[in-house]
Design an enzyme around this catalytic site. Structure first.
Site, PDB file in Angstrom:
ATOM      1  N   GLU A 171      45.793  52.725  30.143  1.00 38.78           N
ATOM      2  CA  GLU A 171      46.590  52.205  31.265  1.00 38.78           C
ATOM      3  C   GLU A 171      47.466  53.287  31.902  1.00 38.78           C
ATOM      4  O   GLU A 171      48.547  53.000  32.416  1.00 38.78           O
ATOM      5  CB  GLU A 171      47.416  51.002  30.795  1.00 38.78           C
ATOM      6  CG  GLU A 171      46.526  49.829  30.393  1.00 38.78           C
ATOM      7  CD  GLU A 171      47.271  48.533  30.122  1.00 38.78           C
ATOM      8  OE1 GLU A 171      48.409  48.601  29.622  1.00 38.78           O
ATOM      9  OE2 GLU A 171      46.724  47.463  30.398  1.00 38.78           O
ATOM     10  N   HIS A 396      43.127  31.338  29.151  1.00 39.89           N
ATOM     11  CA  HIS A 396      43.727  32.618  28.790  1.00 39.89           C
ATOM     12  C   HIS A 396      43.870  32.708  27.285  1.00 39.89           C
ATOM     13  O   HIS A 396      44.497  31.847  26.667  1.00 39.89           O
ATOM     14  CB  HIS A 396      45.113  32.762  29.450  1.00 39.89           C
ATOM     15  CG  HIS A 396      45.723  34.107  29.226  1.00 39.89           C
ATOM     16  ND1 HIS A 396      47.046  34.278  28.932  1.00 39.89           N
ATOM     17  CD2 HIS A 396      45.183  35.350  29.254  1.00 39.89           C
ATOM     18  CE1 HIS A 396      47.300  35.585  28.798  1.00 39.89           C
ATOM     19  NE2 HIS A 396      46.187  36.248  28.986  1.00 39.89           N
ATOM     20  N   HIS A 397      43.234  33.711  26.702  1.00 40.56           N
ATOM     21  CA  HIS A 397      43.373  33.976  25.267  1.00 40.56           C
ATOM     22  C   HIS A 397      44.074  35.311  25.082  1.00 40.56           C
ATOM     23  O   HIS A 397      43.422  36.352  24.952  1.00 40.56           O
ATOM     24  CB  HIS A 397      42.002  34.055  24.593  1.00 40.56           C
ATOM     25  CG  HIS A 397      41.303  32.741  24.476  1.00 40.56           C
ATOM     26  ND1 HIS A 397      39.953  32.643  24.183  1.00 40.56           N
ATOM     27  CD2 HIS A 397      41.755  31.465  24.607  1.00 40.56           C
ATOM     28  CE1 HIS A 397      39.610  31.350  24.127  1.00 40.56           C
ATOM     29  NE2 HIS A 397      40.676  30.615  24.385  1.00 40.56           N
ATOM     30  N   GLU A 398      45.383  35.325  25.110  1.00 42.72           N
ATOM     31  CA  GLU A 398      46.113  36.541  24.721  1.00 42.72           C
ATOM     32  C   GLU A 398      46.102  36.567  23.195  1.00 42.72           C
ATOM     33  O   GLU A 398      46.553  35.616  22.557  1.00 42.72           O
ATOM     34  CB  GLU A 398      47.538  36.498  25.275  1.00 42.72           C
ATOM     35  CG  GLU A 398      48.431  37.636  24.804  1.00 42.72           C
ATOM     36  CD  GLU A 398      47.883  39.016  25.139  1.00 42.72           C
ATOM     37  OE1 GLU A 398      47.806  39.350  26.326  1.00 42.72           O
ATOM     38  OE2 GLU A 398      47.522  39.756  24.198  1.00 42.72           O
ATOM     39  N   HIS A 466      41.137  41.967  29.119  1.00 43.04           N
ATOM     40  CA  HIS A 466      42.246  42.887  29.423  1.00 43.04           C
ATOM     41  C   HIS A 466      42.598  43.688  28.174  1.00 43.04           C
ATOM     42  O   HIS A 466      42.514  43.181  27.062  1.00 43.04           O
ATOM     43  CB  HIS A 466      43.464  42.112  29.926  1.00 43.04           C
ATOM     44  CG  HIS A 466      43.379  41.828  31.395  1.00 43.04           C
ATOM     45  ND1 HIS A 466      44.413  42.056  32.268  1.00 43.04           N
ATOM     46  CD2 HIS A 466      42.352  41.371  32.143  1.00 43.04           C
ATOM     47  CE1 HIS A 466      44.038  41.732  33.499  1.00 43.04           C
ATOM     48  NE2 HIS A 466      42.796  41.301  33.456  1.00 43.04           N
ATOM     49  N   GLU A 485      39.826  44.847  32.428  1.00 41.80           N
ATOM     50  CA  GLU A 485      40.922  45.595  33.047  1.00 41.80           C
ATOM     51  C   GLU A 485      40.739  47.052  32.603  1.00 41.80           C
ATOM     52  O   GLU A 485      40.180  47.846  33.343  1.00 41.80           O
ATOM     53  CB  GLU A 485      42.269  45.011  32.605  1.00 41.80           C
ATOM     54  CG  GLU A 485      43.438  45.653  33.296  1.00 41.80           C
ATOM     55  CD  GLU A 485      44.767  45.235  32.688  1.00 41.80           C
ATOM     56  OE1 GLU A 485      45.708  45.050  33.447  1.00 41.80           O
ATOM     57  OE2 GLU A 485      44.861  45.107  31.448  1.00 41.80           O
ATOM     58  N   GLU A 491      49.302  44.795  37.513  1.00 43.91           N
ATOM     59  CA  GLU A 491      50.559  44.432  36.850  1.00 43.91           C
ATOM     60  C   GLU A 491      51.527  45.624  36.851  1.00 43.91           C
ATOM     61  O   GLU A 491      52.741  45.443  36.793  1.00 43.91           O
ATOM     62  CB  GLU A 491      50.288  43.949  35.426  1.00 43.91           C
ATOM     63  CG  GLU A 491      49.683  45.014  34.542  1.00 43.91           C
ATOM     64  CD  GLU A 491      49.300  44.526  33.145  1.00 43.91           C
ATOM     65  OE1 GLU A 491      49.805  43.504  32.706  1.00 43.91           O
ATOM     66  OE2 GLU A 491      48.478  45.200  32.503  1.00 43.91           O
TER      67      GLU A 491
HETATM   68  C1  NOJ Z   1      48.542  42.101  29.921  1.00 40.20           C
HETATM   69  C2  NOJ Z   1      47.529  41.669  30.893  1.00 40.20           C
HETATM   70  O1  NOJ Z   1      46.895  42.796  31.470  1.00 40.20           O
HETATM   71  C3  NOJ Z   1      48.200  40.783  31.911  1.00 40.20           C
HETATM   72  O2  NOJ Z   1      47.302  40.451  32.936  1.00 40.20           O
HETATM   73  C4  NOJ Z   1      48.734  39.561  31.210  1.00 40.20           C
HETATM   74  O3  NOJ Z   1      49.442  38.770  32.127  1.00 40.20           O
HETATM   75  C5  NOJ Z   1      49.675  39.949  30.079  1.00 40.20           C
HETATM   76  N1  NOJ Z   1      49.085  40.941  29.250  1.00 40.20           N
HETATM   77  C6  NOJ Z   1      50.048  38.770  29.195  1.00 40.20           C
HETATM   78  O4  NOJ Z   1      48.913  38.369  28.454  1.00 40.20           O
HETATM   79 CA    CA Z   2      47.033  45.228  31.026  1.00 39.82          CA
END
Ligand code: NOJ
Ligand code: CA
Length: 687
Positions: A171, A396-398, A466, A485, A491
Site C-alpha cells: 500500500e 464484507h468479511h474483514e 483487500h 486492492e 481509502e
Molecule cells: C481496509 C480496506 O482496504 C477498506 O476498504 C476497509 O474499509 C477497511 N479495511 C475495513 O475493513
Molecule cells: Ca486497504
C-alpha cells in the site's frame, strides 16, 4: 494448439560451451541460454535487438536437502510452438491471442544429489516468461526452498517506478528514481499510515517493477500464476544493476515447501518500445491456466455503492459502541434506494457484524464470526428489501488478519450469504497475520487467497480481496476472483501523512495493475474530506472530471460508486457518466500513455456500439489528443465530453467541470485541455 517445433535450436558450434537460442513468433523477443565451464546456467533476453536482461543466473538454495542448485550439467532441451485464441469470461477485450514459442532446458545438478530440474521459457512478441519445474525423480520428493537464486541483470540505470520490498504490504506510494538511487528503507520510513509493514532492505523493491531505459525501452518485471509459493521481491546489487529474487519467508524462515512434481510461478518480463505496449499486453494472463471452476458465466461485472466512505471520513463508525454505527437498517435502506434508483447492482455493507469494537491491533484470534449482525442491523428485512428493489447486498468479511479463524468459519459464512441472496464478498486482511509469524505475501497466505477463491466458487460467489498479495493473472484461472486492492487505493485519500499524489493513478496501470484488476474505488465528488470532521486536512488530489475518467483508465470488472449519495446529488449531470459507464468491454485502445505522466484509453462496451474514453494527467496540466479512428467507418456519433473547466485545478478549483456535446467521426481528433491533476471522460454514442 500445441505442435512440435520444426524450427531449429541453434547449438552454437563455434562456442566451447553449449547455448540455446529462441525467438518469439514475430522475432521481436530473443532468448539465449548459456552454460559456463563451472556449470552455471545463465539466460539473457533482448527486445528488438536491444538487451533487456543481460546474462543472469538461475538456481536455488534448498534447506531440505541442504544443497545449492546452481551448477548443472545439461541433460537436453525441447522446443514447441503454441497459438490459440481464447475468450475471457469478462475483461478489457473480447478475445485474447496466446501465441508463443517455448523452450524447455533440462538440467541435472552437479552435487551428489543429482537433482533434475527443468526451466521452461515462453517467448511472446511482447515479452517472456520462464519457470522452474521439479519433475518426479527417485532422490527428491518433499523439499524446502530456502532461497531462489534467479537473477535479472538490467541493461542500464533505468528510470524505475518502485515501491519498497515488503513482506506484508503493497500500500505504498510509488517512487520514481534511477535504479541506482533506490533507497527503499528511507521511502518506507516516510510512510506512516499503512497498518502493517515489513520492509526488507535498502535496495529491495516489489514487482510489478516498471522501468524505462535511456533509449526508450519500457520493461516490467513481475510474475504470473503465483500458486503454492511465496511472492517474489527483488533485491538490487547497485554496483552491477543486477536484481536477485527474494522470496517472502514463513514464520521459521523458510520460503516454500514443495513436493515433486512441482513448479514455480512464471518469472515475467513484459517489454515494449512504447509505454502503451505494456498496458495492452496480455502476457501475464496468457501464462495462467484456463478456468479451474468451469465456465463461470455467473461471474458478472458490476457497479456497487456502499456503506463504506461514511466511516472513512468520520460521519459514521464500523462499531456499534460510540453511537455512530453506520450499518443500521435505516441507513442501509437509503443506500439500497440509491442503488435501485440508478441501476447499480450491489450495496456493500461494512460494519454490519459484531467484532468491530476490538478488531484492530490486538493480534487476536477470535474477533469476527461472519454470521452475527449487530442488533440494529435487520438483515432479514434488508435482504428482502434489496431483493424487491432488484439489487443485492454485498458481504464484507474483514478478517483482521486472523486467517485461521476465517478458514474455520468460511463454509458457514458462505451458506449465510447464500441464505440472504448475496453473491459477492469483499474480504480484508488488515493486521498482523494469524498463524502468528506468517506474512501477507508468504506461501501460506498465497495458498489461503487461492483457497478462498476456489471456496467462493463452490458457492458461486464473486471475490474482491483487500490487502492480499498483488495479483499475478489468476483471474484467468478463477474468473470469480474479480478484483483485489493490493496497492494504495482510494481509502488513502484520507491518510494524513502522504495521502495520494496526483500522479499515483498514472503509475498504477503500469505497475500493480499489470497483474490484474484493482478495486481502486474512483468516483469521489466531495474532494475535501473535512465534511464531517472540520479538523481533517485530508483531500482527494484530483479534479472531479478526473474522478470520472478513472472509471475507464483503472480497469476493473467491479467498480464502486463510493461517495455519499448526497455528494452525488449535487452534480447530477456529471453523475450521469458514472451511471452509464460500463464495466465489461469488447475492445480497448491505448491512445496515449507515459508512466507517471498521463494515460488516455478508449474502450468499447460489450454487447453495444458505444465507446468510452478516460484521459488523465498527473500534477501537470496538458492537452489530451484523442484520435477517434477506432470508430466505425461512416458512423454518425455524438460525443458527450465531461472535462475540466478552464480554471479547474486539483488544488484550487477541483470541482470545476463542464459538459460539452459534439458531432464526431472517425476522422476527428479531439484536443482536450486537462487541468493540473485533471482529466476528462467521454461517452461516444454511436448511432
Ligand atoms: C481496509 C480496506 O482496504 C477498506 O476498504 C476497509 O474499509 C477497511 N479495511 C475495513 O475493513
Ligand atoms: Ca486497504
Amino acid at each position: 494448439m500445441r505442435y512440435l517445433a520444426a524450427f531449429l535450436l541453434l547449438i552454437a558450434a563455434a562456442q566451447a560451451q553449449p547455448a540455446f537460442r529462441l525467438r518469439s513468433p514475430g522475432g521481436t523477443v530473443s532468448l539465449l541460454v548459456e552454460q559456463d565451464a563451472a556449470g552455471t546456467v545463465r539466460y539473457s533476453l533482448a527486445y528488438r535487438g536491444q538487451p533487456a536482461i543481460r546474462p543472469s543466473a538461475l538456481g536455488f538454495r534448498l534447506s531440505k536437502p541442504q544443497v545449492h542448485l546452481d551448477r548443472f550439467d545439461l541433460a537436453g532441451a525441447d522446443s514447441s510452438q503454441y497459438d490459440e485464441t481464447w475468450t475471457p469470461v469478462w475483461g478489457e477485450v473480447q478475445q485474447i491471442r496466446n501465441h508463443y514459442n517455448e523452450l524447455t532446458v533440462r538440467l541435472k545438478d552437479r552435487s551428489a544429489y543429482g537433482i533434475e530440474i527443468r526451466v521452461v521459457f515462453r517467448l511472446f512478441d511482447d515479452g517472456a516468461g520462464f519457470r522452474y519445474e521439479f519433475p518426479e525423480q527417485p532422490g527428491l520428493r518433499h523439499f524446502i526452498v530456502a532461497e531462489e537464486l534467479t537473477e535479472f541483470a538490467m541493461s542500464g540505470d533505468h528510470k524505475a517506478f518502485w515501491i519498497p520490498g515488503d513482506y506484508d504490504s503493497n500500500e505504498y506510494l510509488y517512487n520514481i528514481t534511477p535504479l541506482s538511487q533506490i533507497e527503499a528503507l528511507e521511502a518506507a520510513a516516510r510512510e506512516r499510515d499503512i497498518a502493517v509493514t515489513a520492509p526488507i532492505g535498502p535496495s529491495a523493491v516489489q514487482t510489478p517493477l516498471t522501468m524505462k531505459s535511456a533509449s526508450g525501452l519500457y520493461l516490467t518485471l513481475h510474475e504470473a500464476a503465483l500458486i503454492n509459493y511465496p511472492a517474489m521481491n527483488l533485491v538490487l546489487d547497485k554496483a552491477d544493476l543486477r536484481f536477485r529474487a527474494h522470496l517472502v519467508p514463513d514464520a521459521v524462515g523458510h520460503a516454500a515447501y514443495l513436493q515433486t512434481p512441482a513448479r514455480t510461478p512464471w518469472r515475467t518480463l513484459t517489454a515494449g518500445s512504447q509505454a502503451a505496449d505494456l498496458l495492452a499486453s496480455k502476457l501475464i494472463l496468457n501464462l495462467n491456466e484456463p478456468s479451474a471452476i468451469g465456465p463461470a458465466d455467473w461471474a458478472r461485472p458490476q457497479k456497487f455503492v456502499g456503506m463504506w466512505w461514511e466511516m472513512h471520513i468520520g460521519k459514521a463508525d464500523w462499531q456499534l459502541a460510540g453511537g455512530k454505527h453506520g450499518a443500521n437498517t435505516a441507513n442501509v435502506m437509503r443506500y439500497i434506494d440509491f442503488a435501485a434508483e440508478h441501476g447499480f447492482d450491489g450495496v456493500l455493507v461494512e460494519g454490519w457484524n459484531t467484532g468491530w469494537e476490538d478488531w484492530f491491533g490486538n493480534w487476536k484470534e477470535e474477533v469476527f464470526d461472519f454470521v452475527t449482525p449487530y442488533p440494529d442491523y435487520d438483515i432479514d428485512s434488508l435482504a428482502a428489501y434489496a431483493r424487491r428493489k432488484g439489487v443485492r447486498l454485498i458481504m464484507h468479511h474483514e478478517t483482521s488478519g486472523s486467517v485461521t479463524n476465517y478458514e474455520r468459519r468460511i463454509d458457514t459464512a458462505c451458506r449465510y450469504m447464500q441464505r440472504y441472496g448475496m453473491n459477492t464478498v469483499k474480504t480484508g486482511y488488515v493486521g498482523r497475520i494469524i498463524p502468528r509469524g506468517e506474512h501477507h505475501d508468504g506461501q501460506w497466505m498465497v495458498n489461503h487467497y487461492v483457497r478462498t477463491a476456489a471456496k467462493m466458487a463452490e458457492y458461486q460467489i464473486m471475490l474482491d480481496a483487500h490487502e492480499p498479495v498483488r495479483p499475478t493473472g489468476l483471474h484467468r484461472t478463477y474468473p470469480n476472483w474479480m478484483a483485489s486492492e493490493a496497492a494504495r487505493g482510494s481509502e488513502f485519500h484520507n491518510a494524513p501523512t502522504l495521502g495520494m499524489s496526483p500522479e499515483h493513478t498514472t503509475i498504477l496501470p503500469f505497475t500493480r495493475m499489470m497483474g490484474g484488476p484493482m478495486d481502486f474505488t474512483p468516483g469521489f465528488f466531495h474532494l475535501r474530506l473535512n465534511q464531517f470532521d472540520s479538523t481533517r486536512t485530508t483531500r482527494v488530489r484530483t479534479t472531479l472530471a478526473k474522478q470520472l475518467a478513472l472509471y475507464v483508465t483503472m480497469y476493473s470488472p467491479l467498480q464502486m460508486v463510493p461517495d455519499l449519495p448526497e455528494n452525488y446529488r449535487r452534480y447530477p449531470d456529471a453523475f450521469q457518466f458514472i451511471v452509464e459507464v460500463p464495466v465489461d468491454w469488447a475492445d480497448t485502445r491505448i491512445l496515449e500513455a507515459e508512466p507517471g505522466d498521463y494515460i488516455s484509453i478508449a474502450r468499447q462496451e460489450k454487447g453495444g456500439r458505444n465507446w468510452y474514453i478516460g484521459a488523465i494527467t498527473d500534477e501537470n496540466s496538458r492537452t489530451a489528443v484523442l484520435n477517434l479512428d477506432f470508430l466505425p467507418e461512416g458512423a454518425r456519433c455524438e460525443a458527450v465530453i465531461y472535462r475540466d473547466a478552464p480554471d479547474a485545478h486539483w488544488d484550487t478549483r477541483p470541482e470545476a467541470y463542464m459538459i460539452e456535446r459534439r458531432r464526431v467521426s472517425r476522422k476527428t481528433r479531439l484536443e482536450i485541455p486537462l487541468a493540473a491533476g485533471g482529466g476528462c471522460a467521454v461517452q461516444l454514442r454511436v448511432e
